[in-house]
Design a protein around this motif. Structure first.
Motif, PDB file in Angstrom:
ATOM      1  N   THR A 187       0.893  -1.118  -0.206  1.00  0.00           N
ATOM      2  CA  THR A 187      -0.141  -0.033  -0.023  1.00  0.00           C
ATOM      3  C   THR A 187       0.727   1.258   0.038  1.00  0.00           C
ATOM      4  N   LYS A 188       2.096   1.145   0.448  1.00  0.00           N
ATOM      5  CA  LYS A 188       2.781   2.299   0.394  1.00  0.00           C
ATOM      6  C   LYS A 188       4.066   2.409  -0.810  1.00  0.00           C
ATOM      7  N   ASP A 189       4.543   1.357  -1.184  1.00  0.00           N
ATOM      8  CA  ASP A 189       5.585   1.044  -2.081  1.00  0.00           C
ATOM      9  C   ASP A 189       5.133   0.949  -3.437  1.00  0.00           C
ATOM     10  N   THR A 190       3.731   0.473  -3.531  1.00  0.00           N
ATOM     11  CA  THR A 190       3.358   0.227  -4.996  1.00  0.00           C
ATOM     12  C   THR A 190       1.947   1.178  -5.174  1.00  0.00           C
ATOM     13  N   ASN A 191       1.388   1.121  -6.374  1.00  0.00           N
ATOM     14  CA  ASN A 191       0.187   1.813  -6.610  1.00  0.00           C
ATOM     15  C   ASN A 191      -1.045   0.743  -6.622  1.00  0.00           C
ATOM     16  N   VAL A 192      -1.501   0.306  -5.779  1.00  0.00           N
ATOM     17  CA  VAL A 192      -2.345  -0.974  -5.698  1.00  0.00           C
ATOM     18  C   VAL A 192      -3.612  -0.215  -6.045  1.00  0.00           C
ATOM     19  N   VAL A 193      -4.295  -0.820  -7.287  1.00  0.00           N
ATOM     20  CA  VAL A 193      -5.596  -0.349  -7.810  1.00  0.00           C
ATOM     21  C   VAL A 193      -6.750  -1.084  -7.574  1.00  0.00           C
ATOM     22  N   SER A 194      -6.622  -2.362  -6.840  1.00  0.00           N
ATOM     23  CA  SER A 194      -7.521  -3.091  -6.635  1.00  0.00           C
ATOM     24  C   SER A 194      -7.235  -4.319  -5.654  1.00  0.00           C
ATOM     25  N   VAL A 195      -8.146  -4.848  -4.485  1.00  0.00           N
ATOM     26  CA  VAL A 195      -7.569  -5.878  -3.723  1.00  0.00           C
ATOM     27  C   VAL A 195      -9.146  -6.670  -3.641  1.00  0.00           C
ATOM     28  N   SER A 196      -9.361  -7.894  -3.768  1.00  0.00           N
ATOM     29  CA  SER A 196     -10.298  -8.716  -3.841  1.00  0.00           C
ATOM     30  C   SER A 196     -10.127 -10.160  -3.278  1.00  0.00           C
ATOM     31  N   ALA A 197     -11.023 -10.751  -2.862  1.00  0.00           N
ATOM     32  CA  ALA A 197     -10.749 -11.852  -2.205  1.00  0.00           C
ATOM     33  C   ALA A 197     -12.131 -12.801  -2.515  1.00  0.00           C
ATOM     34  N   ASP A 198     -11.731 -14.072  -2.216  1.00  0.00           N
ATOM     35  CA  ASP A 198     -13.220 -15.281  -2.277  1.00  0.00           C
ATOM     36  C   ASP A 198     -12.725 -16.317  -1.428  1.00  0.00           C
ATOM     37  N   ASP A 199     -13.203 -17.199  -1.565  1.00  0.00           N
ATOM     38  CA  ASP A 199     -12.930 -18.564  -0.650  1.00  0.00           C
ATOM     39  C   ASP A 199     -11.475 -19.261  -1.102  1.00  0.00           C
ATOM     40  N   VAL A 200     -11.184 -19.043  -2.406  1.00  0.00           N
ATOM     41  CA  VAL A 200      -9.963 -19.576  -2.824  1.00  0.00           C
ATOM     42  C   VAL A 200      -8.750 -18.554  -2.960  1.00  0.00           C
ATOM     43  N   PHE A 201      -9.045 -17.660  -3.436  1.00  0.00           N
ATOM     44  CA  PHE A 201      -7.747 -16.570  -3.795  1.00  0.00           C
ATOM     45  C   PHE A 201      -8.000 -15.039  -3.304  1.00  0.00           C
ATOM     46  N   VAL A 202      -6.914 -14.693  -3.061  1.00  0.00           N
ATOM     47  CA  VAL A 202      -6.700 -13.244  -2.857  1.00  0.00           C
ATOM     48  C   VAL A 202      -6.063 -12.404  -4.065  1.00  0.00           C
TER      49      VAL A 202
END
Length: 265
Positions: free
Chosen positions: A183-198
């Motif tokens: 969150t500080k060192d990159t430009n994160v534009v999306s974060v999502s999660a389900d039962d299998v993957f982040v």
């Protein structure tokens, strides 16, 4: 072996991160079962039609794996929608991923790489932080990719050539730094999660090479790296799925050496 230097770092971005972008011959039921759990997105036909053929010297255009090493549970995965900001739960997920990446100091395993044309290549990879990685592509691909902490070289064993790129200009660096706070060192534009993957999407804009996107996927239960997809400025996707991961292995330092003395005359 000749060595070339090039400012066209976009090609290496398409690879790897795009690196990176990747699995050994699947011998035995255990290896096959492991690979079948890896989700491989189907490249976009629209992108393939709308764009010209990718540069032939980039590893993503190495000869495709002609067999079908996995079946069954491989499914397409779409990138989550971008967001202007992250809410509390997304920041928690990003922090967990940052903790995982920062906690991994060495890693070896197998990879399957899917290029923009749908072709697959396979091989083994070795990571030693900070900054060192090696991707060895299985025949018939003649490609090796090596980073020594400062530079990345793409070797063509058949043509006896090397293309050299600065590590700082490639998405590989996100996997190779000792410590990272996404969150500080990159430009994160999306974060999502389900039962299998982040799933985390990073966007990066550079004046010379354009805009790259890096989508990384981690196991929802163990937070282990599963795959990444690099989208280059032309819209080409290269996906690398990893399995048989071993964080306890100690790679030979010789795997990460680059010969800078062999320069193209």
């Amino acid at each position: 072996m000749n060595m070339r230097t090039s400012g066209a770092a976009a090609r290496i971005g398409s690879l790897t991160l795009g690196t990176c972008l990747l699995a050994a011959c699947l011998v035995g039921a255990t290896a096959v079962a492991a690979a079948e759990t890896v989700p491989l997105p189907v490249p976009s036909p629209k992108k393939r039609v709308a764009q010209a053929t990718p540069p032939a010297r980039a590893p993503l255009s190495a000869p495709a794996f002609t067999g079908t090493p996995t079946t069954g549970s491989i499914v397409p995965v779409a990138a989550p929608a971008q967001g202007r900001g992250l809410d509390g739960s997304q920041k928690v997920l990003a922090d967990k991923v940052s903790g995982y990446l920062s906690g991994v100091h060495a890693l070896t395993g197998n990879f399957i790489q899917v290029g923009p044309d749908g072709g697959r290549t396979e091989g083994q990879f070795y990571i030693q932080k900070p900054g060192k990685v090696r991707f060895e592509y299985n025949p018939p691909s003649p490609i090796d990719v090596v980073a020594d902490g400062n530079s990345v070289v793409v070797r063509d064993r058949k043509l006896a050539t090397q293309d050299l790129y600065p590590l700082s200009q490639t998405p590989l660096r996100y996997l190779l730094v000792d410590k990272i706070d996404l969150t500080k060192d990159t430009n994160v534009v999306s974060v999502s999660a389900d039962d299998v993957f982040v799933t985390i999407v990073i966007e990066e804009k550079q004046a010379l090479t354009g805009t790259h996107k890096l989508m990384m996927m981690f196991g929802a239960k163990d937070m282990q790296l599963k795959q990444w997809t690099v989208t280059d400025p032309q819209g080409y996707d290269t996906t690398v799925a990893v399995y048989n991961l071993d964080p306890t292995a100690k790679p030979d330092p010789g795997l990460f050496r680059i010969n800078y003395e062999r320069v193209l005359q």
